[in-house]
Design an enzyme around this catalytic site. Sequence first.
Site, PDB file in Angstrom:
ATOM      1  N   TYR A   1      -1.013  -0.602  10.239  1.00 46.58           N
ATOM      2  CA  TYR A   1      -1.204  -0.985   8.837  1.00 46.58           C
ATOM      3  C   TYR A   1      -0.024  -0.516   7.978  1.00 46.58           C
ATOM      4  O   TYR A   1       0.542  -1.292   7.207  1.00 46.58           O
ATOM      5  CB  TYR A   1      -2.500  -0.371   8.328  1.00 46.58           C
ATOM      6  CG  TYR A   1      -2.850  -0.720   6.905  1.00 46.58           C
ATOM      7  CD1 TYR A   1      -3.398  -1.957   6.591  1.00 46.58           C
ATOM      8  CD2 TYR A   1      -2.653   0.193   5.874  1.00 46.58           C
ATOM      9  CE1 TYR A   1      -3.745  -2.274   5.289  1.00 46.58           C
ATOM     10  CE2 TYR A   1      -2.988  -0.118   4.567  1.00 46.58           C
ATOM     11  CZ  TYR A   1      -3.531  -1.351   4.274  1.00 46.58           C
ATOM     12  OH  TYR A   1      -3.860  -1.670   2.975  1.00 46.58           O
TER      13      TYR A   1
ATOM     14  N   SER B   1       0.850  -1.191   0.000  1.00 47.76           N
ATOM     15  CA  SER B   1       0.000   0.000   0.000  1.00 47.76           C
ATOM     16  C   SER B   1       0.883   1.237   0.000  1.00 47.76           C
ATOM     17  O   SER B   1       2.012   1.213   0.512  1.00 47.76           O
ATOM     18  CB  SER B   1      -0.905   0.015   1.239  1.00 47.76           C
ATOM     19  OG  SER B   1      -1.486   1.281   1.439  1.00 47.76           O
TER      20      SER B   1
END
Length: 274
Positions: free
Chosen positions: A159, A146
């Site tokens: 995350y 990501s």
Amino acid sequence: MGLYRVRAGDGVVWITGASAGIGKALALQMARQGYEVVATARSADKLEALAAESAGMAGTIHARPCDVTDRDAMAEAVADIEATHGPIRLAVFNAGNYWPASGARLEIDNFAKTYEINLFGVLNGLVPVVERMKDHGRGQLVLVASVSGYSGLPAASAYGASKAAINNMAESLKFDFDLMNIRIQVVNPGFIDTPLTEKNDFEMPALMPVDKAVEQMIKGIEGGGFEITFPRRFTYLLKLLRMLPHPVYFALMKRATGWDRKNLKTGKAPDEAG
């Protein structure tokens, strides 16, 4: 002779996290383009429904339920896929999840469950499949990370760290994998319209439809470049921001996200209170 690049009809494509979102859309599109896909996720029912959708397509989808956090089960899945369907030529490690992490309310369990799925869930499949690809003399690996791994973002300490680890790991592994004719790639998407981003309660710039994201993924997979990132008008801006001096980066990011006005007790900016 260049590194191996997968093509339809050349073997099996294995996709984890394939029951929803990017993984599901990728499995369907690759089947449309003639690939033989084995789809993995925890939900057997969702996978069977996905496999049924591939009926009549140029390729096909096979359901293979498995939990990426179960190391032994993942190794068994690799062995079973190759015994049943043939050699895995492309493995796409897509399974992941997101839980916001507040600096005011840090919880170790939040980090642990994030790493267990997003990082070790990749390694649990990567290690056994690489052993197979070494024996076959070729293969291709795609790790879905990501853009949150580029730099620290608010509420993404767990995350983002897991995705930064994937980026760094892929860069490090590339040196040895190149020598084994195993191509490794990393995917760094921005905001994609999936069930995962539906959890977000903030504005998501350049939100991309999942079908467009999958088109970019397949183009990148077949193109062979190390990083696949989209939409570039957003992700390249984040690349630029991470090159700025830290004081400038933090000031710009606080303003862009509203964190310069946020109250950690209420979770709202002053003008949102009420």
